[in-house]
Motif scaffolding. Sequence first.
Motif, PDB file in Angstrom:
ATOM      1  N   THR A 402       0.553  -0.753  -0.126  1.00 31.83           N
ATOM      2  CA  THR A 402      -0.043   0.475  -0.108  1.00 31.83           C
ATOM      3  C   THR A 402       1.412   1.153  -0.244  1.00 31.83           C
ATOM      4  OG1 THR A 402       0.000   0.055   2.160  1.00 31.83           O
ATOM      5  CG2 THR A 402      -1.706  -1.392   1.540  1.00 31.83           C
ATOM      6  N   MET A 468      -4.971   1.909   0.077  1.00 33.02           N
ATOM      7  CA  MET A 468      -4.608   2.165  -1.392  1.00 33.02           C
ATOM      8  C   MET A 468      -3.583   1.295  -1.953  1.00 33.02           C
ATOM      9  SD  MET A 468      -4.679   6.060  -3.038  1.00 33.02           S
ATOM     10  CE  MET A 468      -3.587   5.829  -4.910  1.00 33.02           C
ATOM     11  N   HIS A 469      -3.830   0.394  -2.550  1.00 31.75           N
ATOM     12  CA  HIS A 469      -2.249  -0.031  -3.720  1.00 31.75           C
ATOM     13  C   HIS A 469      -1.678   0.871  -3.825  1.00 31.75           C
ATOM     14  CE1 HIS A 469      -0.696  -3.679  -5.742  1.00 31.75           C
ATOM     15  NE2 HIS A 469      -0.781  -3.915  -4.921  1.00 31.75           N
ATOM     16  N   LEU A 472      -1.372   0.556  -8.927  1.00 24.10           N
ATOM     17  CA  LEU A 472      -2.287   0.513  -9.453  1.00 24.10           C
ATOM     18  C   LEU A 472      -2.009   2.000 -10.250  1.00 24.10           C
ATOM     19  CD1 LEU A 472      -4.987  -0.725  -7.583  1.00 24.10           C
ATOM     20  CD2 LEU A 472      -4.106  -2.015  -9.165  1.00 24.10           C
ATOM     21  N   PRO A 475      -6.114   3.958  -9.252  1.00 22.98           N
ATOM     22  CA  PRO A 475      -6.963   3.024  -7.973  1.00 22.98           C
ATOM     23  C   PRO A 475      -8.513   2.751  -7.623  1.00 22.98           C
ATOM     24  CG  PRO A 475      -5.372   4.443  -7.022  1.00 22.98           C
ATOM     25  CD  PRO A 475      -5.415   4.616  -9.242  1.00 22.98           C
ATOM     26  N   PHE A 476      -9.644   3.746  -8.573  1.00 16.17           N
ATOM     27  CA  PHE A 476     -10.411   4.570  -8.667  1.00 16.17           C
ATOM     28  C   PHE A 476     -11.597   3.540  -9.770  1.00 16.17           C
ATOM     29  CE2 PHE A 476      -7.909   8.334  -7.965  1.00 16.17           C
ATOM     30  CZ  PHE A 476      -7.541   8.336  -6.441  1.00 16.17           C
ATOM     31  N   ILE A 477     -10.538   2.536  -9.859  1.00 17.94           N
ATOM     32  CA  ILE A 477     -11.475   1.999 -10.528  1.00 17.94           C
ATOM     33  C   ILE A 477     -12.808   1.154  -9.410  1.00 17.94           C
ATOM     34  CG2 ILE A 477     -10.253   1.302 -12.887  1.00 17.94           C
ATOM     35  CD1 ILE A 477      -9.816  -0.914 -12.127  1.00 17.94           C
ATOM     36  N   TYR A 478     -11.791   0.792  -8.159  1.00 18.18           N
ATOM     37  CA  TYR A 478     -12.621   0.150  -7.234  1.00 18.18           C
ATOM     38  C   TYR A 478     -13.463   1.339  -6.390  1.00 18.18           C
ATOM     39  CZ  TYR A 478      -9.047  -3.585  -8.464  1.00 18.18           C
ATOM     40  OH  TYR A 478      -8.510  -4.440  -8.873  1.00 18.18           O
ATOM     41  N   GLU A 479     -14.873   0.954  -6.543  1.00 14.08           N
ATOM     42  CA  GLU A 479     -15.591   1.801  -5.671  1.00 14.08           C
ATOM     43  C   GLU A 479     -15.035   2.483  -4.968  1.00 14.08           C
ATOM     44  OE1 GLU A 479     -20.676   2.454  -5.076  1.00 14.08           O
ATOM     45  OE2 GLU A 479     -19.087   0.551  -5.455  1.00 14.08           O
ATOM     46  N   PHE A 480     -14.337   1.211  -3.816  1.00 14.31           N
ATOM     47  CA  PHE A 480     -14.537   1.871  -2.045  1.00 14.31           C
ATOM     48  C   PHE A 480     -13.526   3.073  -2.094  1.00 14.31           C
ATOM     49  CE2 PHE A 480     -10.905  -1.702  -2.814  1.00 14.31           C
ATOM     50  CZ  PHE A 480     -10.287  -1.346  -1.844  1.00 14.31           C
ATOM     51  N   MET A 481     -12.704   3.460  -3.163  1.00 13.35           N
ATOM     52  CA  MET A 481     -11.051   4.256  -2.898  1.00 13.35           C
ATOM     53  C   MET A 481     -12.241   5.451  -3.004  1.00 13.35           C
ATOM     54  SD  MET A 481      -8.160   2.586  -3.058  1.00 13.35           S
ATOM     55  CE  MET A 481      -8.593   2.055  -1.367  1.00 13.35           C
ATOM     56  N   HIS A 482     -13.028   5.452  -3.953  1.00 13.64           N
ATOM     57  CA  HIS A 482     -13.299   6.759  -4.704  1.00 13.64           C
ATOM     58  C   HIS A 482     -13.598   8.341  -3.814  1.00 13.64           C
ATOM     59  CE1 HIS A 482     -15.884   4.995  -7.860  1.00 13.64           C
ATOM     60  NE2 HIS A 482     -14.317   4.946  -8.407  1.00 13.64           N
TER      61      HIS A 482
END
Length: 578
Positions: A402, A468-469, A472, A475-482
């Motif tokens: 991360t 947050m990895h 990437l 990374p915001f293709i993952y909803e929980f990262m928005h």
Amino acid sequence: MAFVEQHIHDAPTSFWSKYIVSYDHKVIGKQFLWYGIFFLMVGGLMALLIRWTLAYPGVPFPVIGNLLFPHTNGVVPPDTYAMLFTMHGTIMIFFAITPILTGFLGNFCIPLLIGARDMIFPTLNMLSFWFAMASGVLLLGSLCLPLGAAAGGWTSYPTLSTNLGQPGVGQTLWLLSLFLFGISSTMGAVNYITTVITLRAPGMGYFKMPLTIWGLWLTAILNAIFVPVLGAGLLLLTFDRVFGTTFFLAGAAATSGKGDPILFQHVFWIFGHPEVYILILPAWGLVSDILAFFSRKPAFGYKMTALSLSAITILSTVVYGHHMYTTQMSPLLTQSFMTLTMLISIPSAIFFANWLGTLWKGSIRFDSPMLFALGVVFVFGLGGLTGLYLASTSIDLYLHDTYFVVGHFHYTMAASVLLGGFAGTYFWFPKMFGRMMDERLAKIHFWATMLPLNGIFMGMMMVGWAGMHRRLYNPFIYEFMHKLIPVNQFITFSAVAMGLAQFIFLYNLFKTVFSKNYPAAPANPWNVGTLEWQIPSPAPHYNFLEIPHVKCGPHELGNPNLPDGRDFQYQTEELVKA
């Protein structure tokens, strides 16, 4: 006491011998400084490209985006993003920080601070710079290849860095470039170690050396031992790419034999963790000196600080395994490496406490070198404390990949070393060029750097703790990262602000060096007693007309019984009882 007779070298007689192929350690030090500043700018631009991509994925990079990426209308492509973080890490560690902290400060300071006329091997010293130059040209040249430069990460783990994961010549040039840079570092290390051992002025025992020399000397010892280890790994990986060997290839990727990709990680981190201390030991040493000089009192616990630095140097050789907790390492080994890593915090805490002891009740002068040294104290405190989390196996398994790790190592390696490099540059600039940099601009530069720097790296640790990895592209293709988009945008704004702040330093530097009729600096502008301030500024090519005799330590400050109203004592004076 010196074991080698020192002769006065002839002065250079041409531009070529004075500025290009010079054997003078001071000129070579300046060459490394310009070299490091150039790559600092290149690596900094790459950092801004990375940050923009994370803050505004899919949005063209402003101003120069269309020039750099015409085929994507100014948007950083995913494959280029991988190349950017690979080259950014490589350039900053090996081609910016190392030349400034080790190449510049080591070359310029070691002979002057120990009372020597030059390095013991001037030709080897000259060659070390030109090998570094060849290495840098090779690395930059790889950016122009059809398939681009290396993109396997600055650690270049197989199989990402083999022909299977990284086709093209870029990765091979990366390996050869670092191999050449390793040769340069080894040349410098041999020179530094031998010079400190054999050319110290009469009377200068090890515990009368400035702590700057302790840091540079211990760094050279680590370089001499562990850079060849990295060189061996780079050479074997080159054989895998070019000659079809299978040292690090296994499974379907191997045409014959059975290699081991994890073996490269062992080889890399056996070098890689001492490399952390290779970078930061010079900064720790010069900060220990500067805190004493500008607190106007002897360094608190001088011997214990030197011994703590030595203990850290020794322990740094046996803790590399904490970088590999996620490789399914044996639990028995992870426990051992966790314990050893925790142990290294003890000598670190001792010299950190000594720093605070030096500051306590000192008559502090907030000149620019002192401000940057205090900045190192702050950011290293944060970086060191967050390292304890990553030393723990269970916590590291969650945080390892991360941005928490990115924030941590930037605090310890990037922030501490960058601020330490600025402290050393401002402090020894009068000795280099005979002129004082503008103090008002220097202080503006400090605050304009320090505030956004913490915004960047503290923000990285926050988004890392949130999961947050670190590799990437978006990374915001993952909803929980928005929910982390605003934080990433704040980090990017901070990075832009910090990048712009460096133009203050560059303006101050070039104005001071190249302006005509610029006033000369005082002979001893900081009022300290180490040997380099007893000769003219800038130092003559022979340094010392007569080799000095050292009679006291480097931090004899604040003694009310000193003559002429001085509050500092030169190292060539008999110790005056307080």
